[in-house]
Design an enzyme around this catalytic site. Sequence first.
Site, PDB file in Angstrom:
ATOM      1  CB  THR A 122      -0.878   0.075   1.141  1.00 60.56           C
ATOM      2  OG1 THR A 122      -0.229  -0.172   2.324  1.00 60.56           O
ATOM      3  CG2 THR A 122      -1.881  -1.069   1.267  1.00 60.56           C
ATOM      4  CE  LYS A 123       4.793   2.179   4.167  1.00 58.80           C
ATOM      5  NZ  LYS A 123       4.175   0.903   4.603  1.00 58.80           N
ATOM      6  CG  ASN A 124       3.294   7.183  -1.669  1.00 56.68           C
ATOM      7  OD1 ASN A 124       2.633   6.649  -0.901  1.00 56.68           O
ATOM      8  ND2 ASN A 124       3.615   8.731  -2.065  1.00 56.68           N
TER       9      ASN A 124
END
Length: 365
Positions: A185-187
């Site tokens: 879910t990180k950038n």
Amino acid sequence: MSGSNLSIPAARPVIGEAEIEAVVRVLRSGHVIQGPEVAAFEEEFSELVAGRSCVAVNSGTSALQLTLMALGIGPGDEVVVPSFSFAATANAVRLVGAEPVFADITPGTYCLDPLATAAVIGPRTAALMPVHLYGHPAAMDRLMPLADRHGLAVIEDACQAHDAALHGQPVGTFGQAGCFSFYPTKNMHTLEGGMISTADPQLARTLRLLRNQGMEQRYENEIVGANMRMTDVAAAVGREQLKQLPAWTERRRANAKVLDSRIEGLPVPQVADGARHVYHQYTVRVPDGRRDDVQQELARQSIGSAVYYPTPIHRLKPYQDPGRPPLPETDRAAAEVLSLPVHPTLGPGELERIAQAVNLAGGAR
């Protein structure tokens, strides 16, 4: 509240055909662990951190832990950290035998307050670990001089802040090391993984030894190490994600700008002067004990949201200490923050729906 039944989830990890093809290519190559893909990913990621050496590992938590180990921080040492963060920030400190000391945050940015940080520095303090929370850079222009005055190492927890910057300087380039996470879910992501950036060649070499059982050459162990390597499969995904990161970042920033202009009655995210916020999370404040009601109403309208973090680290069971000084801004933030969807796959209609739902749920009065 980000379940599959929501038409607009709080997060929407991207795995495209390019990533799938890269994984298949690696699997067919037979080089799947700590091979050419990892080396290429490290080199390419270094462009994001002003050419610093990069060391790929298997998670952001491993990045923090290995950096502390490489800097010789351990039993008897203290590391100043924010309590308003994911538990991994403090866990990494405990895992090397050191003790986290919690400092309060600046309410507008949710990052370490330099004055509060200065107040908890003591004779056993060995390092500061500021967190660039939600993608907003910490006040490194004030924390670095503080660390220099006291002779402290600085380890940047940049796990949520790929491509963020302060006064034009990328996060991960201020301290002795910067630590990034590539959780889905990180950038950007590698399915799971982490990266350490450093300008110190000896520190980089020590990190490479530590991640690989203490050896550079097979069976020639130089120090006691761990197995925290990144796979070539993960690195191949990361290389494809890295290509898209600039466009995704600008989309997140544009989405945040739209939400800023549409949301009424609730404090929207603040951005400090000179800060480049990359909006890993778009976090509003819901005061007066209304947060849960607002979140539930959003869910009824099939819009996801999340609370990062409902329980500050200092209130989690492993870190509770009745004698610890209070952290009022941290506790206040934990009771009020609510993160809304801001990911780059959102369309204009979805952004409008989010803003209208927030206003209807309790923003506008």
